[in-house]
Design a protein around this motif. Structure first.
Motif, PDB file in Angstrom:
ATOM      1  N   THR A 119      -3.889 -15.512 -16.510  1.00 20.25           N
ATOM      2  CA  THR A 119      -4.322 -14.354 -17.291  1.00 20.25           C
ATOM      3  C   THR A 119      -4.656 -13.184 -16.372  1.00 20.25           C
ATOM      4  OG1 THR A 119      -5.200 -15.866 -18.937  1.00 20.25           O
ATOM      5  CG2 THR A 119      -5.967 -13.587 -19.053  1.00 20.25           C
ATOM      6  N   SER A 120      -5.438 -13.470 -15.344  1.00 16.20           N
ATOM      7  CA  SER A 120      -5.821 -12.447 -14.375  1.00 16.20           C
ATOM      8  C   SER A 120      -4.575 -11.827 -13.732  1.00 16.20           C
ATOM      9  CB  SER A 120      -6.725 -13.104 -13.325  1.00 16.20           C
ATOM     10  OG  SER A 120      -6.901 -12.275 -12.222  1.00 16.20           O
ATOM     11  N   TYR A 121      -3.630 -12.699 -13.365  1.00 15.54           N
ATOM     12  CA  TYR A 121      -2.370 -12.253 -12.758  1.00 15.54           C
ATOM     13  C   TYR A 121      -1.591 -11.342 -13.708  1.00 15.54           C
ATOM     14  CZ  TYR A 121       2.564 -12.625 -11.459  1.00 15.54           C
ATOM     15  OH  TYR A 121       3.867 -12.343 -11.169  1.00 15.54           O
ATOM     16  N   ASN A 122      -1.489 -11.775 -14.976  1.00 18.11           N
ATOM     17  CA  ASN A 122      -0.713 -10.992 -15.937  1.00 18.11           C
ATOM     18  C   ASN A 122      -1.331  -9.621 -16.208  1.00 18.11           C
ATOM     19  OD1 ASN A 122       1.512 -12.686 -16.357  1.00 18.11           O
ATOM     20  ND2 ASN A 122       0.287 -14.033 -17.674  1.00 18.11           N
ATOM     21  N   GLU A 123      -2.644  -9.554 -16.169  1.00 20.57           N
ATOM     22  CA  GLU A 123      -3.301  -8.251 -16.340  1.00 20.57           C
ATOM     23  C   GLU A 123      -2.944  -7.296 -15.201  1.00 20.57           C
ATOM     24  OE1 GLU A 123      -7.142 -10.170 -18.700  1.00 20.57           O
ATOM     25  OE2 GLU A 123      -7.453  -9.236 -16.719  1.00 20.57           O
ATOM     26  N   LEU A 124      -3.010  -7.809 -13.971  1.00 20.52           N
ATOM     27  CA  LEU A 124      -2.640  -6.971 -12.827  1.00 20.52           C
ATOM     28  C   LEU A 124      -1.173  -6.558 -12.909  1.00 20.52           C
ATOM     29  CD1 LEU A 124      -4.510  -8.923 -10.013  1.00 20.52           C
ATOM     30  CD2 LEU A 124      -4.954  -6.543 -10.661  1.00 20.52           C
ATOM     31  N   LEU A 125      -0.338  -7.501 -13.309  1.00 20.15           N
ATOM     32  CA  LEU A 125       1.097  -7.246 -13.407  1.00 20.15           C
ATOM     33  C   LEU A 125       1.386  -6.100 -14.383  1.00 20.15           C
ATOM     34  CD1 LEU A 125       3.392  -8.764 -11.994  1.00 20.15           C
ATOM     35  CD2 LEU A 125       3.705 -10.102 -14.079  1.00 20.15           C
ATOM     36  N   GLY A 146       0.818  -1.207   0.000  1.00 23.10           N
ATOM     37  CA  GLY A 146       0.000   0.000   0.000  1.00 23.10           C
ATOM     38  C   GLY A 146       0.855   1.262   0.000  1.00 23.10           C
ATOM     39  N   LYS A 147       2.044   1.189   0.595  1.00 24.47           N
ATOM     40  CA  LYS A 147       2.973   2.320   0.596  1.00 24.47           C
ATOM     41  C   LYS A 147       3.684   2.436  -0.751  1.00 24.47           C
ATOM     42  CE  LYS A 147       4.127   1.685   5.532  1.00 24.47           C
ATOM     43  NZ  LYS A 147       3.684   2.947   6.177  1.00 24.47           N
ATOM     44  N   ASP A 148       4.053   1.269  -1.315  1.00 25.39           N
ATOM     45  CA  ASP A 148       4.815   1.249  -2.568  1.00 25.39           C
ATOM     46  C   ASP A 148       4.739  -0.169  -3.141  1.00 25.39           C
ATOM     47  OD1 ASP A 148       6.799   1.093  -4.565  1.00 25.39           O
ATOM     48  OD2 ASP A 148       8.169   2.430  -3.496  1.00 25.39           O
ATOM     49  N   MET A 149       4.203  -0.290  -4.363  1.00 23.00           N
ATOM     50  CA  MET A 149       4.025  -1.619  -4.944  1.00 23.00           C
ATOM     51  C   MET A 149       5.336  -2.387  -5.090  1.00 23.00           C
ATOM     52  SD  MET A 149       1.139  -2.955  -5.345  1.00 23.00           S
ATOM     53  CE  MET A 149       1.111  -4.231  -6.595  1.00 23.00           C
ATOM     54  N   SER A 150       6.471  -1.670  -5.133  1.00 21.10           N
ATOM     55  CA  SER A 150       7.732  -2.387  -5.345  1.00 21.10           C
ATOM     56  C   SER A 150       8.125  -3.237  -4.133  1.00 21.10           C
ATOM     57  CB  SER A 150       8.854  -1.419  -5.726  1.00 21.10           C
ATOM     58  OG  SER A 150       9.028  -0.463  -4.727  1.00 21.10           O
ATOM     59  N   PHE A 151       7.444  -3.059  -3.002  1.00 23.91           N
ATOM     60  CA  PHE A 151       7.718  -3.938  -1.858  1.00 23.91           C
ATOM     61  C   PHE A 151       7.104  -5.332  -2.040  1.00 23.91           C
ATOM     62  CE2 PHE A 151       7.832   0.192   0.735  1.00 23.91           C
ATOM     63  CZ  PHE A 151       9.216   0.265   0.672  1.00 23.91           C
ATOM     64  N   LYS A 210      -0.547  -3.700 -15.328  1.00 25.88           N
ATOM     65  CA  LYS A 210      -1.031  -2.458 -14.728  1.00 25.88           C
ATOM     66  C   LYS A 210       0.016  -1.886 -13.757  1.00 25.88           C
ATOM     67  CE  LYS A 210      -4.939  -1.096 -11.673  1.00 25.88           C
ATOM     68  NZ  LYS A 210      -4.177  -0.781 -10.486  1.00 25.88           N
ATOM     69  N   TYR A 211       0.499  -2.722 -12.828  1.00 27.31           N
ATOM     70  CA  TYR A 211       1.434  -2.224 -11.824  1.00 27.31           C
ATOM     71  C   TYR A 211       2.802  -1.902 -12.432  1.00 27.31           C
ATOM     72  CZ  TYR A 211      -2.066  -3.480  -8.360  1.00 27.31           C
ATOM     73  OH  TYR A 211      -3.219  -3.556  -7.629  1.00 27.31           O
ATOM     74  N   PHE A 231       8.946  -1.315  -9.346  1.00 22.53           N
ATOM     75  CA  PHE A 231       8.201  -2.581  -9.405  1.00 22.53           C
ATOM     76  C   PHE A 231       8.516  -3.288 -10.726  1.00 22.53           C
ATOM     77  CE2 PHE A 231       4.499  -5.020 -10.854  1.00 22.53           C
ATOM     78  CZ  PHE A 231       4.235  -5.824  -9.756  1.00 22.53           C
ATOM     79  N   LYS A 232       8.453  -2.545 -11.810  1.00 22.25           N
ATOM     80  CA  LYS A 232       8.749  -3.091 -13.133  1.00 22.25           C
ATOM     81  C   LYS A 232      10.171  -3.656 -13.189  1.00 22.25           C
ATOM     82  CE  LYS A 232       8.463  -1.678 -18.035  1.00 22.25           C
ATOM     83  NZ  LYS A 232       9.809  -1.462 -18.570  1.00 22.25           N
ATOM     84  N   GLU A 233      11.112  -2.890 -12.649  1.00 24.08           N
ATOM     85  CA  GLU A 233      12.511  -3.336 -12.687  1.00 24.08           C
ATOM     86  C   GLU A 233      12.697  -4.636 -11.889  1.00 24.08           C
ATOM     87  OE1 GLU A 233      15.263  -0.389 -11.215  1.00 24.08           O
ATOM     88  OE2 GLU A 233      17.016  -1.663 -11.618  1.00 24.08           O
ATOM     89  N   ILE A 234      12.083  -4.684 -10.704  1.00 22.53           N
ATOM     90  CA  ILE A 234      12.208  -5.887  -9.868  1.00 22.53           C
ATOM     91  C   ILE A 234      11.550  -7.078 -10.564  1.00 22.53           C
ATOM     92  CG2 ILE A 234      11.549  -6.965  -7.669  1.00 22.53           C
ATOM     93  CD1 ILE A 234      11.772  -4.132  -6.395  1.00 22.53           C
ATOM     94  N   MET A 235      10.355  -6.868 -11.110  1.00 23.71           N
ATOM     95  CA  MET A 235       9.649  -7.974 -11.756  1.00 23.71           C
ATOM     96  C   MET A 235      10.388  -8.474 -12.990  1.00 23.71           C
ATOM     97  SD  MET A 235       7.304  -9.230 -10.002  1.00 23.71           S
ATOM     98  CE  MET A 235       7.036 -10.473 -11.252  1.00 23.71           C
ATOM     99  N   GLU A 236      10.949  -7.571 -13.751  1.00 25.25           N
ATOM    100  CA  GLU A 236      11.672  -8.018 -14.954  1.00 25.25           C
ATOM    101  C   GLU A 236      12.930  -8.804 -14.581  1.00 25.25           C
ATOM    102  OE1 GLU A 236      11.897  -4.534 -17.445  1.00 25.25           O
ATOM    103  OE2 GLU A 236       9.825  -4.839 -18.147  1.00 25.25           O
ATOM    104  N   SER A 237      13.562  -8.385 -13.491  1.00 26.48           N
ATOM    105  CA  SER A 237      14.713  -9.138 -12.998  1.00 26.48           C
ATOM    106  C   SER A 237      14.272 -10.533 -12.543  1.00 26.48           C
ATOM    107  CB  SER A 237      15.362  -8.369 -11.847  1.00 26.48           C
ATOM    108  OG  SER A 237      16.298  -9.172 -11.173  1.00 26.48           O
ATOM    109  N   LYS A 238      13.153 -10.600 -11.809  1.00 27.06           N
ATOM    110  CA  LYS A 238      12.660 -11.898 -11.322  1.00 27.06           C
ATOM    111  C   LYS A 238      12.221 -12.792 -12.487  1.00 27.06           C
ATOM    112  CE  LYS A 238      11.037 -12.601  -7.042  1.00 27.06           C
ATOM    113  NZ  LYS A 238      10.125 -12.737  -5.891  1.00 27.06           N
ATOM    114  N   GLU A 239      11.557 -12.211 -13.457  1.00 27.88           N
ATOM    115  CA  GLU A 239      11.060 -13.009 -14.592  1.00 27.88           C
ATOM    116  C   GLU A 239      12.213 -13.612 -15.396  1.00 27.88           C
ATOM    117  OE1 GLU A 239       6.913 -10.429 -15.011  1.00 27.88           O
ATOM    118  OE2 GLU A 239       8.647  -9.937 -16.272  1.00 27.88           O
TER     119      GLU A 239
END
Lengths: 357, 357
Positions: free
Chosen positions: A308-314, A99-104, A316-317, A324-332
């Motif tokens: 599909t539902s997960y990827n749509e939310l992803l 809620g403070k920051d999605m990147s957490f 968006k964020y 958040f994008k940078e962390i997720m791309e590293s994880k992916e």
């Protein structure tokens, strides 16, 4: 003679007091706030083990007092209390602060994501720690892995889920991001305090819930009233979190910094192993006492809709938050490589052992 | 006046010299002998990380010098050198000592046995550490987990193995207990020094060999000349070993004992994760550069014959050695419980992720 005596007094005072002021023997007293109550095993064991290691390795000079949530009364205030220095440390989970920051969020675990060894490899050798510090340094804190639950089960269901239709209107306790994923598929997501979960499930106020895994589920008793135990998809490697106030950390002598870091790291790994043990034992007991329990995997139709539902939310964020994008791309990217290895090593080993039983 | 001055002198001497004689600041210099050469990653990293942690956490007072096998010239003498106190510590693997006592064998890994998290759970929460100490205390040593390779691959083969007949007369480099298992099935088991393996495989002196996994195999180059990469069965969780001379350990101040134990434990866990990372990267590179590599699992007929051969050897050694029997029965009972949990957690998660890709 008087001069000589004064000289002795000065040397005496110096010799007596200087050793106690020596950085090598510095006495440090810290306080740690946990999000959990005092009996939530293995979470609290992890914190106690960490504090015990720190105390023994420092020869009793670095002591960390642990306050459970029944003491400080603010389970979800841990972030702010550590940030403000009211506590030097916290033990909690990063995804509570989305809620403070999605990147957490992705610093704990992600649906359809890495397993525990894959994710530890990402943290320690794949750039994860650096990204985590990037997220926390703005808040004057350091963040470290704080113990892993291992793969969490998909939850206890009173009825079998055979199709997407079975999800429509299903009342389920599943908090956080996974709840958002299911809400998009028509699930009525509720949040109910832990103490009321059993009764809610028994009376049909809810149809399903997720908790953790056998080791932590067994004392909740859900298996007695909801026999369908679904395999995991939403929290494949939930990593808890040690938070450390950066100003307090910077004041530590070098050897205490290392003692603290090594103790946190060891305690975190140990929790993964302890919970493996607790789940192996609890699952063995559950199966024996309640032979009606049926382990189920969601049908492919349902899993694909969840993805599909997960990827749509992803998407968006990712658009909304650059880190958040940078962390997720590293994880992916890391998941792709790590999973290929997991597949030909542990997965095909387990498959061939199961096929030739 | 003279009395007062003498009193000052006594207090002065006491105050100046006592802090320096304090056990808290004891300087310790140890030596560690590795079975490996100085460049065998990630094995040597594990030892260096351990020694670095010990040195930093002790404020520079507890220093461990590391001798690789090119220095002490006795890779398989590590057991005796630590036993006799020529080195305070060793880094090696317990299964090398099965010629001295069969009960040392199952403390590393066993064919068809536990995966890494399952086996760590057995060591730390399932009685494994106690059994390991029972095996080593007779030799005046302590033994601790020293790093896990993760699941090892079944090896590189020049030809596909389609039936039991394909094993007859096959010349394979596969040392130790797994070699005994295969020898019973007609494999001609050879042992060839590492430096000659590539040429032997290239020239057909051998038809197959096993090494570790992609992370450690990639620099050996076997994938260029033997394209069938078989999945693992014989070393699902190879745990290396720290050996510590008990007399040397007993002389350590309490805080150094804890610093040493925590550093060894952390370094061991870290190696599992480091090798996961190395294998994920190396496998990704291999697949891309050598698309001819074919990952294969032995046919059920072959795996079942291996299991029968393994069980025959197991029965024999259980009859001959009471502690071997005790350790194996503990591992077998633990595996049963732990595997049931692994199956419904990570295994079915990985399966459902692979099925819905």
């Amino acid at each position: 003679m008087k001069l000589l005596r004064n000289l002795f007094v000065i040397i005496f005072l110096f010799a007596v007091f200087v050793p106690f002021g020596n950085a090598e023997e510095k006495r440090v007293r810290w306080k740690l706030a946990m999000t959990w109550g005092p009996t939530l095993h293995p979470f609290v064991d992890t914190v106690e083990n960490m504090a015990d290691m720190v105390e023994t390795m420092s020869g009793g000079n670095f002591v960390i007092r642990i306050d459970a949530s029944n003491i400080h009364k603010s389970p979800f205030g841990v972030f702010d209390m550590v940030k403000l220095g009211q506590y030097e440390m916290g033990h909690t989970a990063s995804y509570y602060w989305k809620g403070k920051d999605m990147s957490f969020l992705p610093l704990t675990t992600m649906p359809f994501g890495m397993t525990t060894p894959e994710q530890y490899a990402w943290f320690y050798y794949g750039g994860g720690m650096e990204l985590m510090q990037k997220a926390y340094e703005k808040n004057g804190m350091l963040s470290f892995p704080g113990g892993n639950t291992g793969n969490q089960m998909g939850g206890w269901f009173r009825k079998e889920i055979n199709s997407l239709d079975d999800l429509k209107g299903l009342k389920m306790r599943i908090p956080g991001f996974a709840g958002q994923v299911l809400a998009k598929l028509g699930v009525t997501v509720t949040n109910i305090p832990p103490g009321e979960l059993y009764t809610s499930l028994e009376r049909g106020t809810i149809d399903a819930l997720e908790w953790v895994g056998p080791g932590m589920d067994i004392n909740m008793g859900f298996h007695k009233i909801a026999p369908y135990y679904y395999t995991g998809w939403h929290e494949p490697a939930t990593e808890l979190q040690f938070l450390v106030n950066k100003k307090a950390y910077d004041k530590l002598p070098e050897k205490y910094k290392e003692i603290l870091k090594v103790a946190m790291k060891t305690a975190a790994y140990d929790m993964y192993i302890q919970n493996y043990h607790m789940s192996a034992n609890a699952w063995s007991t559950m199966k024996e006492k309640y032979p009606n329990i049926k382990v189920k995997t969601f049908p492919d139709e349902v899993l694909n809709a969840m993805k599909t539902s997960y990827n749509e939310l992803l998407s968006k964020y990712k658009k909304e938050n650059a880190l958040f994008k940078e962390i997720m791309e590293s994880k992916e990217a890391y998941l792709k490589k790590a999973r290929d290895w997991t597949y030909i090593s542990d997965y095909l080993y387990l498959k061939s052992m199961s096929d030739t039983e």
